[in-house]
Design a protein around this motif. Structure first.
Motif, PDB file in Angstrom:
ATOM      1  N   TRP A  28       0.828  -1.208   0.000  1.00 53.16           N
ATOM      2  CA  TRP A  28       0.000   0.000   0.000  1.00 53.16           C
ATOM      3  C   TRP A  28       0.860   1.253   0.000  1.00 53.16           C
ATOM      4  CZ3 TRP A  28      -4.771   0.242  -1.371  1.00 53.16           C
ATOM      5  CH2 TRP A  28      -5.621  -0.861  -1.191  1.00 53.16           C
ATOM      6  N   CYS A  29       1.898   1.263   0.797  1.00 50.11           N
ATOM      7  CA  CYS A  29       2.789   2.440   0.842  1.00 50.11           C
ATOM      8  C   CYS A  29       3.439   2.688  -0.511  1.00 50.11           C
ATOM      9  CB  CYS A  29       3.868   2.231   1.918  1.00 50.11           C
ATOM     10  SG  CYS A  29       3.244   2.285   3.599  1.00 50.11           S
ATOM     11  N   ALA A  30       3.908   1.618  -1.159  1.00 47.70           N
ATOM     12  CA  ALA A  30       4.538   1.768  -2.474  1.00 47.70           C
ATOM     13  C   ALA A  30       3.541   2.304  -3.496  1.00 47.70           C
ATOM     14  CB  ALA A  30       5.103   0.429  -2.938  1.00 47.70           C
ATOM     15  N   ALA A  31       2.292   1.813  -3.429  1.00 47.08           N
ATOM     16  CA  ALA A  31       1.262   2.276  -4.363  1.00 47.08           C
ATOM     17  C   ALA A  31       0.953   3.753  -4.154  1.00 47.08           C
ATOM     18  CB  ALA A  31      -0.001   1.436  -4.191  1.00 47.08           C
ATOM     19  N   ILE A  32       0.876   4.170  -2.904  1.00 47.42           N
ATOM     20  CA  ILE A  32       0.595   5.578  -2.602  1.00 47.42           C
ATOM     21  C   ILE A  32       1.733   6.466  -3.081  1.00 47.42           C
ATOM     22  CG2 ILE A  32       0.308   7.238  -0.719  1.00 47.42           C
ATOM     23  CD1 ILE A  32      -1.151   4.996   0.829  1.00 47.42           C
ATOM     24  N   ILE A  33       2.967   6.049  -2.822  1.00 44.46           N
ATOM     25  CA  ILE A  33       4.129   6.839  -3.254  1.00 44.46           C
ATOM     26  C   ILE A  33       4.164   6.978  -4.767  1.00 44.46           C
ATOM     27  CG2 ILE A  33       6.652   6.856  -3.373  1.00 44.46           C
ATOM     28  CD1 ILE A  33       6.669   5.571  -0.588  1.00 44.46           C
ATOM     29  N   CYS A  34       3.906   5.877  -5.477  1.00 47.71           N
ATOM     30  CA  CYS A  34       3.901   5.931  -6.949  1.00 47.71           C
ATOM     31  C   CYS A  34       2.811   6.869  -7.462  1.00 47.71           C
ATOM     32  CB  CYS A  34       3.690   4.528  -7.518  1.00 47.71           C
ATOM     33  SG  CYS A  34       5.116   3.433  -7.306  1.00 47.71           S
ATOM     34  N   THR A  35       1.646   6.828  -6.818  1.00 51.88           N
ATOM     35  CA  THR A  35       0.553   7.705  -7.236  1.00 51.88           C
ATOM     36  C   THR A  35       0.902   9.165  -7.032  1.00 51.88           C
ATOM     37  OG1 THR A  35      -1.064   5.988  -6.659  1.00 51.88           O
ATOM     38  CG2 THR A  35      -1.878   8.247  -6.879  1.00 51.88           C
ATOM     39  N   VAL A  36       1.495   9.470  -5.862  1.00 56.13           N
ATOM     40  CA  VAL A  36       1.887  10.853  -5.567  1.00 56.13           C
ATOM     41  C   VAL A  36       2.936  11.337  -6.564  1.00 56.13           C
ATOM     42  CG1 VAL A  36       3.026  12.327  -3.873  1.00 56.13           C
ATOM     43  CG2 VAL A  36       1.294  10.699  -3.126  1.00 56.13           C
ATOM     44  N   LEU A  37       3.923  10.481  -6.853  1.00 55.82           N
ATOM     45  CA  LEU A  37       4.969  10.868  -7.804  1.00 55.82           C
ATOM     46  C   LEU A  37       4.385  11.092  -9.198  1.00 55.82           C
ATOM     47  CD1 LEU A  37       7.933   8.522  -6.775  1.00 55.82           C
ATOM     48  CD2 LEU A  37       7.726  10.982  -6.392  1.00 55.82           C
ATOM     49  N   THR A  38       3.467  10.242  -9.608  1.00 54.88           N
ATOM     50  CA  THR A  38       2.849  10.394 -10.929  1.00 54.88           C
ATOM     51  C   THR A  38       2.088  11.706 -11.035  1.00 54.88           C
ATOM     52  OG1 THR A  38       2.628   7.997 -11.144  1.00 54.88           O
ATOM     53  CG2 THR A  38       1.253   9.365 -12.581  1.00 54.88           C
ATOM     54  N   VAL A  39       1.312  12.014  -9.998  1.00 54.18           N
ATOM     55  CA  VAL A  39       0.557  13.268  -9.988  1.00 54.18           C
ATOM     56  C   VAL A  39       1.506  14.469 -10.000  1.00 54.18           C
ATOM     57  CG1 VAL A  39      -1.024  14.699  -8.648  1.00 54.18           C
ATOM     58  CG2 VAL A  39      -1.449  12.256  -8.863  1.00 54.18           C
ATOM     59  N   ALA A  40       2.606  14.372  -9.231  1.00 52.43           N
ATOM     60  CA  ALA A  40       3.573  15.475  -9.179  1.00 52.43           C
ATOM     61  C   ALA A  40       4.213  15.711 -10.540  1.00 52.43           C
ATOM     62  CB  ALA A  40       4.645  15.182  -8.134  1.00 52.43           C
ATOM     63  N   VAL A  41       4.556  14.626 -11.239  1.00 50.71           N
ATOM     64  CA  VAL A  41       5.157  14.761 -12.573  1.00 50.71           C
ATOM     65  C   VAL A  41       4.167  15.397 -13.547  1.00 50.71           C
ATOM     66  CG1 VAL A  41       6.007  13.468 -14.567  1.00 50.71           C
ATOM     67  CG2 VAL A  41       6.796  12.883 -12.273  1.00 50.71           C
ATOM     68  N   ILE A  42       2.916  14.983 -13.481  1.00 50.63           N
ATOM     69  CA  ILE A  42       1.902  15.550 -14.372  1.00 50.63           C
ATOM     70  C   ILE A  42       1.717  17.043 -14.101  1.00 50.63           C
ATOM     71  CG2 ILE A  42      -0.560  15.527 -14.945  1.00 50.63           C
ATOM     72  CD1 ILE A  42      -0.510  12.510 -14.437  1.00 50.63           C
ATOM     73  N   ILE A  43       1.635  17.410 -12.809  1.00 51.28           N
ATOM     74  CA  ILE A  43       1.464  18.827 -12.458  1.00 51.28           C
ATOM     75  C   ILE A  43       2.672  19.640 -12.907  1.00 51.28           C
ATOM     76  CG2 ILE A  43       1.308  20.433 -10.516  1.00 51.28           C
ATOM     77  CD1 ILE A  43      -0.331  18.340  -9.040  1.00 51.28           C
ATOM     78  N   ALA A  44       3.894  19.089 -12.693  1.00 47.82           N
ATOM     79  CA  ALA A  44       5.101  19.796 -13.124  1.00 47.82           C
ATOM     80  C   ALA A  44       5.110  20.003 -14.635  1.00 47.82           C
ATOM     81  CB  ALA A  44       6.347  19.030 -12.681  1.00 47.82           C
ATOM     82  N   GLY A  45       4.667  18.990 -15.370  1.00 50.28           N
ATOM     83  CA  GLY A  45       4.605  19.127 -16.825  1.00 50.28           C
ATOM     84  C   GLY A  45       3.622  20.191 -17.258  1.00 50.28           C
ATOM     85  N   ILE A  46       2.462  20.231 -16.595  1.00 49.40           N
ATOM     86  CA  ILE A  46       1.457  21.248 -16.932  1.00 49.40           C
ATOM     87  C   ILE A  46       1.974  22.639 -16.627  1.00 49.40           C
ATOM     88  CG2 ILE A  46      -0.830  22.124 -16.324  1.00 49.40           C
ATOM     89  CD1 ILE A  46      -1.685  19.225 -15.828  1.00 49.40           C
ATOM     90  N   VAL A  47       2.628  22.795 -15.449  1.00 45.18           N
ATOM     91  CA  VAL A  47       3.178  24.103 -15.069  1.00 45.18           C
ATOM     92  C   VAL A  47       4.249  24.544 -16.061  1.00 45.18           C
ATOM     93  CG1 VAL A  47       4.524  25.320 -13.319  1.00 45.18           C
ATOM     94  CG2 VAL A  47       2.617  23.856 -12.631  1.00 45.18           C
ATOM     95  N   THR A  48       5.125  23.610 -16.448  1.00 42.64           N
ATOM     96  CA  THR A  48       6.182  23.943 -17.409  1.00 42.64           C
ATOM     97  C   THR A  48       5.589  24.358 -18.752  1.00 42.64           C
ATOM     98  OG1 THR A  48       7.685  22.362 -16.348  1.00 42.64           O
ATOM     99  CG2 THR A  48       8.231  23.065 -18.589  1.00 42.64           C
ATOM    100  N   PHE A  49       4.592  23.635 -19.203  1.00 42.20           N
ATOM    101  CA  PHE A  49       3.967  23.947 -20.486  1.00 42.20           C
ATOM    102  C   PHE A  49       3.294  25.319 -20.450  1.00 42.20           C
ATOM    103  CE2 PHE A  49       0.246  23.685 -23.343  1.00 42.20           C
ATOM    104  CZ  PHE A  49       0.920  23.542 -24.546  1.00 42.20           C
ATOM    105  N   ILE A  50       2.569  25.599 -19.362  1.00 40.46           N
ATOM    106  CA  ILE A  50       1.909  26.903 -19.231  1.00 40.46           C
ATOM    107  C   ILE A  50       2.950  28.015 -19.156  1.00 40.46           C
ATOM    108  CG2 ILE A  50       0.468  28.331 -17.731  1.00 40.46           C
ATOM    109  CD1 ILE A  50      -1.060  25.803 -16.979  1.00 40.46           C
ATOM    110  N   GLY A  51       4.028  27.769 -18.387  1.00 37.50           N
ATOM    111  CA  GLY A  51       5.096  28.770 -18.293  1.00 37.50           C
ATOM    112  C   GLY A  51       5.731  29.047 -19.631  1.00 37.50           C
TER     113      GLY A  51
END
Length: 202
Positions: free
Chosen positions: A20-43
């Motif tokens: 469960w911990c590994a699944a949560i960490i992977c989900t958080v990292l995936t969301v963070a990468v997606i948000i970073a990509g969106i921010v970079t694209f908008i910037g």
């Protein structure tokens, strides 16, 4: 019949907490990468960065003389412009070194100290390049003599500048602006034949 064989124990059904911990960490990292990509694209869309460059915008062959002993003397004026088309970022240029060659022989070197180019601005460098007397071999002297008679002398300009610029809050970018082009002149009146001579990035 053994009824226990049809059912799993509670220990077998329970998922390991580490999974469960590994699944949560992977989900958080995936969301963070997606948000970073969106921010970079908008910037990128907001800042719309443009790569700074250098180019030759004018030149003049002030003097060229070849004597009977094959000694060449020249003086060339070259106007090089460093352009920064970014409206929200300064650009820093350093290690600006260019060599001027004739028939495979380096005849002069153009050097500039580190400098800054402001937002959406440019800086011009007017290089006046005199050379010391250059002894040429028979073939080189013959090539220059033919160029003088045909009223066309071709120089090779090679070199570049290291550029650093900051793209808003997205970070700094470093790259090399390289020039590699030919400068054509009419030696009878020293005029420069305009041609595209703009840097490529590496």
């Amino acid at each position: 019949m053994d009824r226990k064989s049809k059912f799993s124990t509670s220990r077998e059904r329970a998922t390991n907490p580490l999974v469960w911990c590994a699944a949560i960490i992977c989900t958080v990292l995936t969301v963070a990468v997606i948000i970073a990509g969106i921010v970079t694209f908008i910037g990128y869309l907001v800042i719309h960065p443009r790569v700074p460059y250098v180019s030759v915008i004018d030149a003049h062959l002030d003097r060229i003389q070849l004597d009977y002993a094959g000694i060449l003397e020249i003086q060339v004026t070259i106007l090089i412009r460093a352009q920064n088309g970014n409206q929200k970022a300064h650009a820093s240029f350093s290690e600006s070194i260019y060599t001027l060659g004739l028939n495979g022989r380096v005849v002069a070197q153009l050097v500039a100290s580190p400098f800054e180019v402001g937002k959406n601005s440019s800086v011009d460098f007017n290089y006046v390049v005199p050379s010391s007397p250059i002894p040429l071999g028979p073939e080189q002297a013959e090539d220059v003599d033919m160029g003088l008679k045909s009223d066309e002398i071709i120089f090779d300009l090679k070199g570049g500048s290291r550029v650093r610029w900051r793209i808003g809050h997205l970070g700094s970018v470093r790259f090399l602006c390289r020039l590699d082009c030919q400068l054509r002149f009419h030696p009878l009146n020293g005029t420069y034949v305009p041609s595209r001579c703009t840097s490529k990035t590496k």
